[in-house]
Structures are given as C-alpha cells and as structure tokens.
Design a protein around this motif. Sequence first.
Motif, short mmCIF file in Angstrom:
data_model
loop_
_atom_site.label_atom_id
_atom_site.label_comp_id
_atom_site.label_asym_id
_atom_site.label_seq_id
_atom_site.Cartn_x
_atom_site.Cartn_y
_atom_site.Cartn_z
N GLY A 4 1.20 -2.33 66.60
CA GLY A 4 1.05 -3.73 66.20
C GLY A 4 0.65 -4.61 67.36
O GLY A 4 -0.18 -5.53 67.22
N SER A 5 1.21 -4.34 68.52
CA SER A 5 0.85 -5.12 69.70
C SER A 5 -0.60 -4.87 70.08
O SER A 5 -1.33 -5.79 70.44
N ALA A 6 -1.01 -3.60 70.00
CA ALA A 6 -2.40 -3.26 70.34
C ALA A 6 -3.36 -3.99 69.40
O ALA A 6 -4.38 -4.54 69.82
N VAL A 7 -3.00 -4.02 68.11
CA VAL A 7 -3.84 -4.71 67.12
C VAL A 7 -3.84 -6.21 67.38
O VAL A 7 -4.90 -6.86 67.38
N ALA A 8 -2.65 -6.77 67.65
CA ALA A 8 -2.55 -8.21 67.88
C ALA A 8 -3.39 -8.63 69.09
O ALA A 8 -4.06 -9.67 69.06
N GLU A 9 -3.36 -7.81 70.13
CA GLU A 9 -4.18 -8.11 71.32
C GLU A 9 -5.66 -8.14 70.94
O GLU A 9 -6.41 -9.04 71.34
N ALA A 10 -6.08 -7.15 70.16
CA ALA A 10 -7.49 -7.06 69.77
C ALA A 10 -7.88 -8.24 68.87
O ALA A 10 -8.97 -8.81 69.00
N VAL A 11 -6.98 -8.63 67.97
CA VAL A 11 -7.26 -9.77 67.08
C VAL A 11 -7.44 -11.04 67.91
O VAL A 11 -8.41 -11.78 67.74
N CYS A 12 -6.51 -11.27 68.83
CA CYS A 12 -6.57 -12.48 69.67
C CYS A 12 -7.87 -12.56 70.46
O CYS A 12 -8.40 -13.63 70.67
N GLU A 13 -8.34 -11.40 70.90
CA GLU A 13 -9.51 -11.39 71.77
C GLU A 13 -10.83 -11.35 71.01
O GLU A 13 -11.89 -11.47 71.63
N THR A 14 -10.75 -11.14 69.69
CA THR A 14 -12.01 -11.03 68.93
C THR A 14 -12.12 -12.12 67.87
O THR A 14 -13.01 -12.97 67.93
N HIS A 15 -11.21 -12.12 66.91
CA HIS A 15 -11.31 -13.05 65.80
C HIS A 15 -9.89 -13.48 65.41
O HIS A 15 -9.29 -12.91 64.50
N PRO A 16 -9.33 -14.48 66.11
CA PRO A 16 -7.91 -14.83 65.88
C PRO A 16 -7.61 -15.22 64.43
O PRO A 16 -8.26 -16.13 63.89
N VAL A 17 -6.68 -14.51 63.84
CA VAL A 17 -6.15 -14.83 62.50
C VAL A 17 -4.66 -14.51 62.55
O VAL A 17 -4.21 -13.86 63.50
N PRO A 18 -3.88 -14.95 61.55
CA PRO A 18 -2.45 -14.63 61.57
C PRO A 18 -2.19 -13.12 61.54
O PRO A 18 -2.84 -12.39 60.79
N VAL A 19 -1.26 -12.68 62.38
CA VAL A 19 -0.86 -11.27 62.43
C VAL A 19 0.64 -11.21 62.23
O VAL A 19 1.38 -12.02 62.78
#
Lengths: 309, 272
Positions: free
Chosen positions: A254-269
């Motif tokens: 989940g942390s790995a995904v959250a990092e990727a989301v923040c750096e690419t296309h921020p949406v709620p995680v």
Amino acid sequence: MAKASRLAFGETLAELGEKDEKIVVLDADLSKSTMSILFAKKFPDRFFECGIAESNMVGIAAGLALAGKKPFACSFACFLTGRYETIRMSVAYSNAPVRIVGTHAGIGIGEDGNSQMGLEDLALMRALPGMIVLQPCDELETKQAVTFMAEHNGYSYIRLTRQKLPDINSPDYRFQVGKGVVLADGKDLTIMATGSTVAEALEAGKVLQEKGIRARVVNIHTIKPIDKDLVARCAKETGRIFTVEDHNIMGGMGSAVAEAVCETHPVPVRRWGLLDKFGESGDPEELYAKYELDAAGIARQAAAFVQEK
Amino acid sequence: MPEIAELKEIAGKIRIDVIRMLAEAGSGHPGGSLSAADLVTALLFAVMRHNPKRHDWPHRDRFILSKGHAIPVWYAALAEAGYFPREDLLTLRKTGSPLQGHPDRNRMPCLEACTGSLGQGLSVALGMALASKMGGSPFRVYCLMGDGETQEGQVWEAAMASPKFKADTLCAILDYNKAQIDGYVKDVMPLEPIKDKWVSFGWHVIPINGHDFEQILGALKEAAETKNQPTLILADTVKGKGVSFMENVVDWHGKAPNAEEAAKALAELGAN
C-alpha cells in the motif's frame, strides 16, 4: 484447486534443480515448513542445512552466489528480516545474487501467532537498493515467479503463504516482473491486492457490484519495482485506490502504491491491512474476518472509502 | 616464493603506504591496518594464487577482509601487487574514489565482498569455500577477522557451521591485536580462552606470532594440508605494529595521524 504458495515454491524449485545445476538451497531448520525439503530430498549435495542460525545462512548464501552458484535461502519471513543487516551488507551491498524466500506471510498463518508472522518484511526488503520484491497470488504465478528468480542474475525476495491460495490465473497466464495484472474492470475505484488478499479482493469486487459499486481489481505481484504506469492509469480512470495486504500498512504494498499515486496522479488512497499492529493467534479464516482482510471486510471498508467525500 | 627478507621489505612498504594514505585522507584506522600488514603480505605475495591482470579469474584464491575497517592495508597490498596504480592510494575516502572507507566491490571489482559491518565475513567465506568444494575449481578462501569482531554472534554461527560442512578450503585468520574502539578487548568483552573456544567448535587452530613470516608461512602451509576441517590461524599481533607511538595504544584504532605524526611515523618506518 488451491495450494499454499510455499508448496508451489518447493515443487518448482525441485523441478528447476534438474535443469540447472547451479541452483543450491539453504534452510535454517524449517525445510519441512518452507518446503525446501522437496529440493533437499532430490539434491542432498546441493542443499545446506544451516541449523537455527539465519544470519549465517544468509552469509553463506552470499558467498555461494559470489562464487557463481544460484542460492535460494529459505526461512520464515519474520526470521529473515531479523537478519536484516546481513541481508543489507552481504547480499544487497555486495551485489550477491541470493534468492531470499520468506514464507509464513502475515496473520494468515493463524494459530502460531505473532512471533511467527511476517508482517514487516515487505517494508524492510523494499528499502534495500536494487532488491526485487515479489508476492505471488496462486500456484501458477508462484511457479513462474520462482522461475524468474532462478533466471534473474540479481538478488530478490519472494513472500509466500502457509495457507492455501485458490487458483486465480488462467493456464495461459504469463508472469511479467514489475507488471500488475487487472483481474476485473470497474470505474468507481481500484482495489489493489497482493498474495493472499488477491482472491479476497476479487470476491469483494462481486459483493460491491451488488451494491452498485464497480471496482477494478488489480493483482500487484511485484511490490518492487512497483508498476507506476498501471497505478497512474488506475488513479486517473477510477479516481480512488484501495490497497489491501496481509502486512502492516506501514511500508508495504500500500505504501509503494501510495508513493506512486502521489508522484503521478494524486487521488485519494486508503491502505488496508494490519493497522500498525502486531498479529495474534487464531483460526486463519477467523483472523481474516476479525482484521477485515476477507472478502466481506474488504467490501465493507472499500464501500465506506468510496462513500467518503 | 619470495625470500622472507623480500616479504619483510614489502610489508615495510605497505606500512608506509598505510600511513601516507591515512594522513592524506584525514581519517581511517591505522592500528588494525598495521597489525595485519605482515599477514596480508604473506597471503598476497607468497601464498594466494591470483592474477592482478585478471581479477575475475575463476580459479583464484579468495580473500575476505571481514574486519573491513582495516582495508587500507589491503589496498596498499593490492597496489603493490599491481592491481591498480599506486598513486590511486592517495584517493582513499575521497568523493568518487573506488577506495571507499570500507571495502566496496561494486566500485573496486577485485574485492570479493563488501564488508565493514563486523561479524559477517566468515559466513561469506564459508559460502565461497562450499562452492569451491562443489567441483571444478578447488580454490582456497582466506578470511581475515579482527579479534573484537568475534564478539558478534554471527561469527559463532559460522564457527559452528564450518566444521559441520568439513570446509577444509577455508582458512580463517584472527588478527589478535587485543584492542578495539572502546578499549582493550579483555575489558570491553573478554574472548579468552580463544584457542579453546575454536578448538571446541571443531577447528584446527594454529597459534602463531603474526609478525614472524616463518611462522605465518608455516601456518598457512599447514592449513592447506589440513583435510576435513577448517583452520583458524590465531595470530598474536601488536596493534599499530611498526610505529612506536601507535603500538598497543587504543586511541590509534580509528584516527588518522596529523602531518607531524605522519612524518614521525614515516621516519620510523624508514620512508624516503
């Protein structure tokens, strides 16, 4: 069919041993549990029983790797992470292609309780430069992931389950390292799961469907390198990402995904798993229900997440 | 094989290089580098099969410096043997240099492992020794350990495992210089009786004076002839050996000489 990924691993290793004489296997008095015993019985000269001394086992594996062998070093995930400094220096920093096999992932092991549960291993392994981190979700994927590790000339970690996992992938499935797999499509949110939670997430998707929530379900078998492109696409197309794993939510998939989301296309995680807690003893299915890692729990938590503003 | 007089001369040069390197770097570990100078000289110049022009020769003997902080002495020996130009020695610990403060095989491929987190080298050496016994290339593996580092539990895991696996291509050398960062080994965490401990774990133990080349060479030969069990050469050494004001002084474990101290040390070592 359902099979524990540790058993699928042991069977695959015994097969690979026939084709590749460089494969050697080490265990620390848990070969009957990690299933490395299947290799040990077939190739006793290429199996090293190291006793209850995991640091030494990891170091020996590094030496074997640096001398051209392809070692698989096996133990419970929690005992391997206890020898982190040896993995950091003798394996990762020394660039020794050791294949590290951590079984008995998560609360899914059940009755033995917290001391035997690997709940922090993904976080720790992920933090080592260059470490590939895998967690397959069924027999076929385990087979292919283990084969990848044998062929890949680098160090890697695989996380396996004690409990049986149902078949998810079709016979023509091809494992690709670093590539997540979309198992069901949907537009309201994406549920990303790994290992034991993949089957539960697929079931949860069906429960959500009945409530009118269309969930995309993705199997993240490679925690590192994380599939940034797929994560970004899911963020863009579904607007929300819910991750679920049998691991502490701190530092895991989940942390790995959250990092990727923040750096690419921020949406709620929303990260779901062990909420910064240790595990406990109990029947595995009851524990999955208690910690809401079963289909019903995931559906409940994911639905609540979708309804949040 | 070189004459002993020749080995003494090489060891002298290596000690001089160690002082020059550390003075230039402004940090590092002179005590344990100087105590090991004769041991590494005997290994690299009289015993080990290796090829400075082909560091990855598969049949080469392996050397693991488990006490990674003493790497200046090994760098000096490697340069003397022709692995890299001697002038590179003065880049020790500088940004971008392959001569890292502790051994890094990624930046210097002729090193066999990354070490410096103490207590791990013997396990890695054992793994290499097991590979050497699996056919094809019966190379020997040498592992130089510090005395203080054998306070690490992993050393005793490896000490237990090596005799089990009859690792007779493995030769551990203990640089028993009796001092570590916080004080004398006997005060920080006593190790005696060292010989009895290793013998009881199943090792062939050879106690020697670690500055006497005849004894060092004799022990290394005996180790190579010892079958079905690993050998530990228990080398009685002097921390800071060769520089009077560094000898047996705990503080010289991990500090570099300043310009004045370096000049004094170099004069004692007979540097030009």
